[in-house]
Design an enzyme around this catalytic site. Structure first.
Site, short mmCIF file in Angstrom:
data_model
loop_
_atom_site.label_atom_id
_atom_site.label_comp_id
_atom_site.label_asym_id
_atom_site.label_seq_id
_atom_site.Cartn_x
_atom_site.Cartn_y
_atom_site.Cartn_z
N HIS A 95 8.03 -2.85 -15.92
CA HIS A 95 9.35 -3.33 -16.42
C HIS A 95 9.81 -4.63 -16.00
CE1 HIS A 95 13.81 -2.28 -17.91
NE2 HIS A 95 13.74 -3.42 -17.73
N HIS B 138 11.29 -8.77 -16.79
CA HIS B 138 12.13 -9.90 -17.76
C HIS B 138 11.24 -11.16 -17.45
CE1 HIS B 138 15.10 -7.19 -19.02
NE2 HIS B 138 14.87 -6.69 -18.01
N LEU B 139 10.53 -11.70 -18.40
CA LEU B 139 9.79 -12.93 -18.15
C LEU B 139 10.88 -14.25 -18.95
CD1 LEU B 139 6.21 -12.59 -18.44
CD2 LEU B 139 7.31 -12.80 -16.43
N LYS C 93 11.76 -0.76 -27.06
CA LYS C 93 12.51 -0.70 -26.08
C LYS C 93 14.06 -0.66 -26.64
CE LYS C 93 14.82 -0.84 -21.99
NZ LYS C 93 14.73 -2.27 -21.34
N HIS D 126 17.00 2.00 -22.24
CA HIS D 126 17.83 1.74 -21.22
C HIS D 126 18.93 2.82 -21.19
CE1 HIS D 126 20.65 -1.52 -18.77
NE2 HIS D 126 21.26 -0.45 -19.03
N HIS E 275 14.41 1.93 -15.29
CA HIS E 275 15.19 1.90 -13.92
C HIS E 275 16.20 3.13 -13.53
CE1 HIS E 275 17.87 0.66 -17.28
NE2 HIS E 275 16.97 -0.59 -17.23
N ASP F 206 12.16 -4.58 -12.87
CA ASP F 206 13.28 -5.05 -13.73
C ASP F 206 13.90 -6.45 -13.28
OD1 ASP F 206 15.20 -5.25 -15.66
OD2 ASP F 206 16.56 -3.72 -14.67
N HIS G 293 18.19 -15.30 -13.49
CA HIS G 293 19.33 -16.07 -14.28
C HIS G 293 19.54 -17.40 -13.36
CE1 HIS G 293 20.62 -12.75 -16.92
NE2 HIS G 293 20.56 -12.01 -16.03
O1 DOR Z 1 20.36 -6.21 -14.37
C1 DOR Z 1 19.88 -6.49 -15.64
N1 DOR Z 1 19.44 -7.60 -16.09
N2 DOR Z 1 19.66 -5.23 -16.10
C2 DOR Z 1 19.22 -5.27 -17.32
O2 DOR Z 1 19.00 -4.19 -18.12
C3 DOR Z 1 18.93 -6.58 -18.21
C4 DOR Z 1 18.61 -7.49 -17.27
C5 DOR Z 1 18.28 -8.88 -17.74
O3 DOR Z 1 17.93 -9.16 -18.90
O4 DOR Z 1 19.01 -9.72 -17.11
ZN ZN Z 2 15.48 -4.55 -17.79
#
Ligand code: DOR
Ligand code: ZN
Length: 330
Positions: free
Chosen positions: A12, A14-15, A94, A131, A165, A237, A241
């Site tokens: 899991h 996020h790229l 997803k 999710h 998660h 996960d 950011h």
């Molecule tokens: O904390 C999180 N950030 N939970 C998620 O389900 C998405 C992820 C994000 O894409 O920033």
């Molecule tokens: Zn996620």
């Protein structure tokens, strides 16, 4: 001390896109053989055309690495033709409840309304990654969602359902009771509780969805992992950011753990005296549950200190500035 891991997998991940993708993707690709790439981009990845374009962009950012992006499509009601065309290119679909987290506004509002697509997924043997949070009180969201998992598992007994998660003892209990269902768990939910997020000064870098829970929840997750639960897999996960989205009013949810994931897992498993369970948790169980092939990558974990950078470009990693005891190299 040294440990060789075969095909570590991040189930899991996020790229993101653009500049951020180019910053963060190599940090996963260095340590992992493959990763399950989340589709919650600004424009969700909800068509084969978008998915192939995104996979190309990921591929370009990672051309130097032996890393397979296992792509996912953002859930919507797809036709059988769309699913048949997408199937060779995806690991699964997803599902986000609408508005539950980052870029999920176009998620699902009514589970019953998704049943036609669930039926197709079951028939076509396409996994459904979920999710699992309600829109109730933040500490109860996962527990409240378990009745939805229960209902979907009952109505679609052949569907491979993955609880993404998981953060609670309730989720572990449900996983125990249902041998068709799999789950992923993050590194951070094995390490932190709500106290670390908001018990003292507010810690934006530890704010994520689902929110970290109680010491009892964390302990139950840890015991499930350290005992080698046969359906519980590692999924970081890792969700980067930029600083200005974390240190501001309206802090974005997400913990950027990719650069420290394997070293911290090794440290944790060593402390628990169960390093022998790490290979299963970061690879074998996922391969077995998803029927994944061999990727042919070996990653070396050595007991060597290193200091986690304060920043990777604009993103602050989990454990920034701290010294870790294990280093991953190929
Ligand atoms: O904390 C999180 N950030 N939970 C998620 O389900 C998405 C992820 C994000 O894409 O920033
Ligand atoms: Zn996620």
């Amino acid at each position: 001390m040294e440990l060789l891991l075969t095909d570590p997998l991040d189930m899991h991940l996020h790229l993101r896109e653009g500049e951020m993708l180019r910053t963060v993707a190599p940090l996963s690709a260095k340590d992992f053989a493959a990763g399950v790439i989340m589709p919650n981009l600004q424009q969700p990845v909800d068509s084969l055309v978008r998915l192939l374009a995104y996979r190309d962009e990921v591929g370009k950012a990672l051309s130097q690495y032996l890393f397979t992006p296992l792509m996912t499509l953002f859930f919507k009601n797809y036709s059988e033709k769309e699913l048949l065309e997408a199937r060779p290119h995806i690991l699964g679909i997803k599902l986000y409840p609408a508005g539950i987290t980052t870029q999920s506004e176009s998620g699902v509002r009514d589970i019953r309304g998704a049943y036609k697509t669930f039926e197709l997924l079951e028939e076509l043997r396409i996994p459904l990654l979920v999710h699992g949070e309600s829109n109730g009180f933040v500490m109860d969201r996962e527990r409240e969602f378990i009745s939805v998992y229960q209902q979907v598992a009952r109505d679609f007994p052949q569907l491979h359902l993955i609880m993404e998660h998981i953060t609670t003892a309730d989720a572990v209990r449900f996983l125990d009771s249902s041998d068709k269902v799999s789950a992923t768990v993050t590194l951070h939910h094995l390490l932190i509780t709500l106290d670390d997020v908001a018990g003292n000064m507010l810690e934006p870098d530890l704010f994520c969805k689902p929110i970290a829970k109680t010491p009892h929840d964390r302990e139950t997750l840890r015991q499930a992992v350290f005992s080698g639960h046969p359906r519980l897999m590692f999924g970081s996960d890792s969700a980067p950011h930029p600083r200005h989205k974390k240190e501001c009013c309206g802090c974005a949810a997400g913990i950027f753990s990719a650069p420290v994931a394997l070293p911290l897992l090794a440290q944790m498993f060593e402390e628990q005296g169960c390093l022998d369970k790490l290979q299963g948790f970061v690879s074998d169980i996922a391969k077995q549950r998803y029927g994944l092939p061999e990727f042919g990558k070996t990653v070396r974990l050595s007991k060597e200190n290193w200091k986690v950078p304060e920043l990777y470009d604009t993103v602050r990693p989990f454990y920034a500035g701290q010294t870790l005891q294990w280093t991953a190299t190929i």
